[in-house]
Design a protein around this motif. Structure first.
Motif, mmCIF file in Angstrom:
data_model
loop_
_atom_site.group_PDB
_atom_site.id
_atom_site.type_symbol
_atom_site.label_atom_id
_atom_site.label_comp_id
_atom_site.label_asym_id
_atom_site.label_seq_id
_atom_site.Cartn_x
_atom_site.Cartn_y
_atom_site.Cartn_z
ATOM 1 N N ASP B 23 0.831 -1.210 0.000
ATOM 2 C CA ASP B 23 0.000 0.000 0.000
ATOM 3 C C ASP B 23 0.859 1.252 0.000
ATOM 4 N N LEU B 24 0.404 2.252 -0.680
ATOM 5 C CA LEU B 24 1.033 3.576 -0.622
ATOM 6 C C LEU B 24 -0.025 4.556 -0.120
ATOM 7 N N PRO B 25 -0.092 4.748 1.195
ATOM 8 C CA PRO B 25 -1.176 5.574 1.757
ATOM 9 C C PRO B 25 -1.186 6.988 1.185
ATOM 10 N N ILE B 26 -2.367 7.464 0.882
ATOM 11 C CA ILE B 26 -2.541 8.821 0.358
ATOM 12 C C ILE B 26 -3.685 9.476 1.111
ATOM 13 N N VAL B 27 -3.927 10.742 0.833
ATOM 14 C CA VAL B 27 -5.124 11.437 1.314
ATOM 15 C C VAL B 27 -6.070 11.579 0.130
ATOM 16 N N GLU B 28 -7.318 11.161 0.325
ATOM 17 C CA GLU B 28 -8.286 11.210 -0.767
ATOM 18 C C GLU B 28 -8.624 12.647 -1.156
ATOM 19 N N LYS B 29 -9.067 12.798 -2.376
ATOM 20 C CA LYS B 29 -9.650 14.055 -2.838
ATOM 21 C C LYS B 29 -11.065 13.762 -3.313
ATOM 22 N N LEU B 30 -11.903 14.792 -3.263
ATOM 23 C CA LEU B 30 -13.277 14.606 -3.732
ATOM 24 C C LEU B 30 -13.341 14.743 -5.244
ATOM 25 N N LYS B 31 -14.248 13.992 -5.828
ATOM 26 C CA LYS B 31 -14.544 14.195 -7.238
ATOM 27 C C LYS B 31 -15.465 15.406 -7.369
ATOM 28 N N LYS B 32 -15.838 15.699 -8.597
ATOM 29 C CA LYS B 32 -16.737 16.837 -8.824
ATOM 30 C C LYS B 32 -18.084 16.563 -8.139
ATOM 31 N N PRO B 33 -18.585 17.497 -7.358
ATOM 32 C CA PRO B 33 -19.842 17.251 -6.632
ATOM 33 C C PRO B 33 -21.003 17.012 -7.595
ATOM 34 N N ASN B 34 -21.971 16.261 -7.140
ATOM 35 C CA ASN B 34 -23.200 16.123 -7.919
ATOM 36 C C ASN B 34 -24.407 16.250 -7.002
ATOM 37 N N ASN B 35 -25.570 16.267 -7.605
ATOM 38 C CA ASN B 35 -26.798 16.543 -6.851
ATOM 39 C C ASN B 35 -27.196 15.425 -5.900
ATOM 40 N N ALA B 36 -26.489 14.308 -5.955
ATOM 41 C CA ALA B 36 -26.799 13.211 -5.036
ATOM 42 C C ALA B 36 -25.925 13.271 -3.785
ATOM 43 N N TRP B 37 -25.103 14.297 -3.673
ATOM 44 C CA TRP B 37 -24.275 14.455 -2.475
ATOM 45 C C TRP B 37 -24.988 15.387 -1.498
ATOM 46 N N VAL B 38 -24.914 15.063 -0.220
ATOM 47 C CA VAL B 38 -25.584 15.894 0.773
ATOM 48 C C VAL B 38 -24.691 16.054 2.004
ATOM 49 N N TRP B 39 -24.646 17.275 2.497
ATOM 50 C CA TRP B 39 -23.917 17.573 3.730
ATOM 51 C C TRP B 39 -24.874 17.462 4.910
ATOM 52 N N VAL B 40 -24.431 16.802 5.966
ATOM 53 C CA VAL B 40 -25.224 16.641 7.182
ATOM 54 C C VAL B 40 -24.461 17.317 8.320
ATOM 55 N N SER B 41 -25.051 18.331 8.896
ATOM 56 C CA SER B 41 -24.349 19.122 9.921
ATOM 57 C C SER B 41 -24.987 18.943 11.291
ATOM 58 N N ASP B 42 -24.146 18.887 12.325
ATOM 59 C CA ASP B 42 -24.631 18.936 13.708
ATOM 60 C C ASP B 42 -24.245 20.305 14.236
ATOM 61 N N GLY B 43 -25.200 21.193 14.249
ATOM 62 C CA GLY B 43 -24.885 22.595 14.515
ATOM 63 C C GLY B 43 -24.655 22.937 15.964
ATOM 64 N N THR B 44 -24.961 22.049 16.896
ATOM 65 C CA THR B 44 -24.936 22.474 18.290
ATOM 66 C C THR B 44 -23.876 21.761 19.119
ATOM 67 N N GLY B 45 -22.912 21.180 18.482
ATOM 68 C CA GLY B 45 -21.864 20.520 19.240
ATOM 69 C C GLY B 45 -20.800 21.510 19.690
ATOM 70 N N ASP B 46 -20.070 21.138 20.758
ATOM 71 C CA ASP B 46 -18.943 21.971 21.169
ATOM 72 C C ASP B 46 -17.910 22.019 20.051
ATOM 73 N N PHE B 47 -17.817 20.933 19.304
ATOM 74 C CA PHE B 47 -16.954 20.890 18.123
ATOM 75 C C PHE B 47 -17.812 20.393 16.966
ATOM 76 N N SER B 48 -18.469 21.313 16.314
ATOM 77 C CA SER B 48 -19.436 20.949 15.279
ATOM 78 C C SER B 48 -18.726 20.332 14.086
ATOM 79 N N LYS B 49 -19.488 19.513 13.369
ATOM 80 C CA LYS B 49 -18.941 18.939 12.159
ATOM 81 C C LYS B 49 -20.010 18.840 11.090
ATOM 82 N N SER B 50 -19.548 18.885 9.848
ATOM 83 C CA SER B 50 -20.419 18.639 8.700
ATOM 84 C C SER B 50 -19.838 17.446 7.965
ATOM 85 N N ARG B 51 -20.687 16.427 7.757
ATOM 86 C CA ARG B 51 -20.237 15.223 7.067
ATOM 87 C C ARG B 51 -20.880 15.174 5.686
ATOM 88 N N LEU B 52 -20.106 14.720 4.722
ATOM 89 C CA LEU B 52 -20.595 14.650 3.343
ATOM 90 C C LEU B 52 -20.886 13.195 2.979
#
Lengths: 172, 396
Positions: B23-52
């Motif tokens: 294996d040659l570990p890398i960091v992934e990159k995103l492809k071009k976004p499309n309309n089937a992708w959705v961000w899910v955010s937890d707005g009230t955390g001490d350390f909020s996050k948005s997951r795609l």
């Protein structure tokens, strides 16, 4: 500002009269069970908290405690504080939202100040959402969705919420 | 003899199989976004996050950490940036507060810049209505609260903070055109603002009240369809506001409930309860029947209306109760909901609720992402453990 001040003043009595006299199940319980299916639930809970004083019935660690009628947050009474005091190590936010709750012991409507306690991260014990009389964020003084730690002199993170009695509603 | 043959066979089969490549570990990159992708955010955390998430494959694609009680993401239509309105404290939970607009690369999800804004951003459970971007992606408006209300104007094109204007008694900001926006005021009116091409305010005023903010308040979670903002009210009306001109004009309200449905306790539910698919003139509202003051209770149905005729054209039972919805911009759209499920039998859930252990239920609740066909209401997929506290879904 004056047009809003006058308007708010005009509405204030109306708000206190109409806000939060109902005694609903907690939000999630309502969604799961249905309010009409278990109408005796609040009675069952008051029996479970028989140790509370007769004049101020119920447990401050219970979401169904009468003062929490318009609360949305973690109960400070479960986090090192009480129904009217913040846990050690936090700061009391001086700005707040207001609700009116009926004390089942004396039948009077009390004006309740829901101050947030700030400066430690979210307590995450005894989450309680009641929302009776809660309003959208543009009616800020009745909006429990607002993080009341933010923006105040206690401009820090949210820990938990208290429900302090401010007085008895004017019956006039 | 047989044993020897067998050993020889298995020995041969082991040696015939090639070694796994290194294996040659890398960091992934995103492809071009499309309309089937959705961000899910937890707005009230001490350390909020948005997951795609890719709703087609059900895979999580990446994540952004967005500070304290996040204001969610801002996804400009040009797709070259992702913005996130953030609050940070110098000592994590205390210390000096800094508010920024973080700018991320949409391919690497790495931060490529930030704009410091006044440290007064309003943090609240709801997210839509606390910021708004103009249709041309040039200006972003952010709601402030100290508790004095004001609005910060940010020039996204030139990456600079422009101005902060007072919005006395008004909270909830909505971009109307490339240079106009409005805010909802506590007396049921709108504050309107006109900017010049650099974002400086050149005119502002107030409309007459168009709804009763105590008897029938509109939610701050509005949806834009063509030249109108649509706001749903607690008692079951849609209040359209035409924003074709500088001064917004309220259009006659219409009811999305019959009198009987209203009497039966039907109201909208959840935290993001309304969205539209303008191409097919459909309005989607998350519904529940908890009666007065129940408007943040989880929804159990989605009702679909024709935006023009106001007729209800569909009513879907949801597989799981939901705290929010979002409609994709695909030609055949999908309906995403913030699903609440419990990893215990239904009877156990009911018993916990009956005996007053709702907080225990919240501890074990799984907040997932349900993907329905918006035309039929058929559930296609559930993505479990999508977030810890669902406050915002955003299609990309």
């Amino acid at each position: 500002m004056s047009r809003f001040d006058k308007w708010l003043e005009r509405r204030a009595r109306n708000i206190a009269r109409k806000t939060s006299r109902r005694f609903f199940l907690a939000k999630l319980g309502t969604a799961l069970v249905g309010a009409s299916a278990y109408p005796l639930l609040p009675i069952a809970r008051s029996q479970a908290t028989a140790l509370a004083s007769e004049a101020d019935p119920g447990s401050p660690e219970d979401c169904e405690y009468w003062r929490y009628c318009a609360i949305d947050g973690f109960l400070c009474a479960c986090c090192g504080g009480t129904a009217s005091s913040c846990p050690p190590g936090t700061a009391l936010s001086p700005i707040t939202w207001i609700g009116t709750c009926r004390n089942p012991a004396d039948g009077k409507n009390y004006i309740i100040s829901y101050n947030d306690c700030c400066g430690q991260s979210a307590c995450r014990r005894c989450q309680c959402m009641r929302n009776e009389g809660d309003k959208p964020v543009y009616l800020t003084s009745q909006a429990n969705d607002v993080n009341w730690c933010s923006g105040s002199s206690a401009d820090m993170v949210y820990n938990c919420s208290i429900a302090a009695i401010m007085g008895v509603e004017d019956e006039a | 003899m047989l044993k020897i043959v067998a050993l020889a066979f298995f020995g041969l089969s082991f040696t015939a199989q090639a070694d796994l490549p290194v294996d040659l570990p890398i960091v992934e990159k995103l492809k071009k976004p499309n309309n089937a992708w959705v961000w899910v955010s937890d707005g009230t955390g001490d350390f909020s996050k948005s997951r795609l998430f890719d709703t087609t494959s059900g895979k999580m694609l990446g994540m952004l950490s967005t500070g304290y009680w996040s204001g969610g993401l801002v996804l400009p239509s040009h797709g070259r940036d992702i913005y996130a309105i953030q609050t940070h404290f110098s000592r994590s939970t205390r210390g000096q507060r800094t508010d920024i607009l973080a700018i991320y690369d949409p391919e690497t999800l790495l931060e490529k810049g930030e704009i410091e804004i006044p440290p007064r951003r309003m943090s609240a459970l709801i997210q839509k209505g606390l910021s708004s971007v103009t249709a041309d992606d040039n200006f972003l408006m952010v709601q402030n609260f100290t508790p004095a209300q004001s609005i910060s104007i940010i020039d996204l094109k030139n990456k600079r903070f422009v101005a902060e204007i007072e919005s006395p008694g008004c909270t909830g900001v909505y971009a109307n055109s490339s240079v106009t926006f409005s805010a909802i005021c506590g007396d049921g009116s709108l504050m309107w603002v006109q900017m010049d091409a650099t974002g400086n305010v050149i005119d502002k005023g107030f409309t007459d009240p168009f709804f009763d903010s105590y008897e029938d308040p509109v939610a701050a979670d509005g949806v834009r369809v063509d030249n109108q903002w649509l706001y749903a009210s607690h008692n079951g009306y849609v209040y359209p506001v035409d924003v074709s001109n500088v001064v917004p004009v309220a259009v006659e309200r219409w009811s999305f409930l019959t009198d009987q449905e209203r009497a039966d306790g039907w109201r909208f539910g959840g935290f993001n309860h309304i969205d539209a698919h303008p191409q097919s003139r459909r309005l989607f509202i998350l519904m529940q029947d908890g009666g007065e003051d129940s408007y943040e209770e989880p929804g159990k149905e989605v009702w679909v209306f024709n935006i023009d005729s106001h007729e209800r054209i569909a009513r879907f039972d949801l597989e799981h109760m939901a705290l929010g919805l979002e409609v994709s911009m695909e030609e055949e759209p999908h309906l995403y909901t913030s699903a609440v499920t419990f990893p215990i039998p239904t009877w156990a859930v009911v018993m916990l609720a009956v005996f007053g252990h709702e907080s225990s239920l919240m501890e074990i609740a799984d907040f997932g992402l349900d993907i329905y066909q918006a035309d039929t209401g058929k559930l296609e997929r559930t993505i479990e453990n999508a977030t810890s506290a669902p406050t915002l879904l955003q299609g990309w």
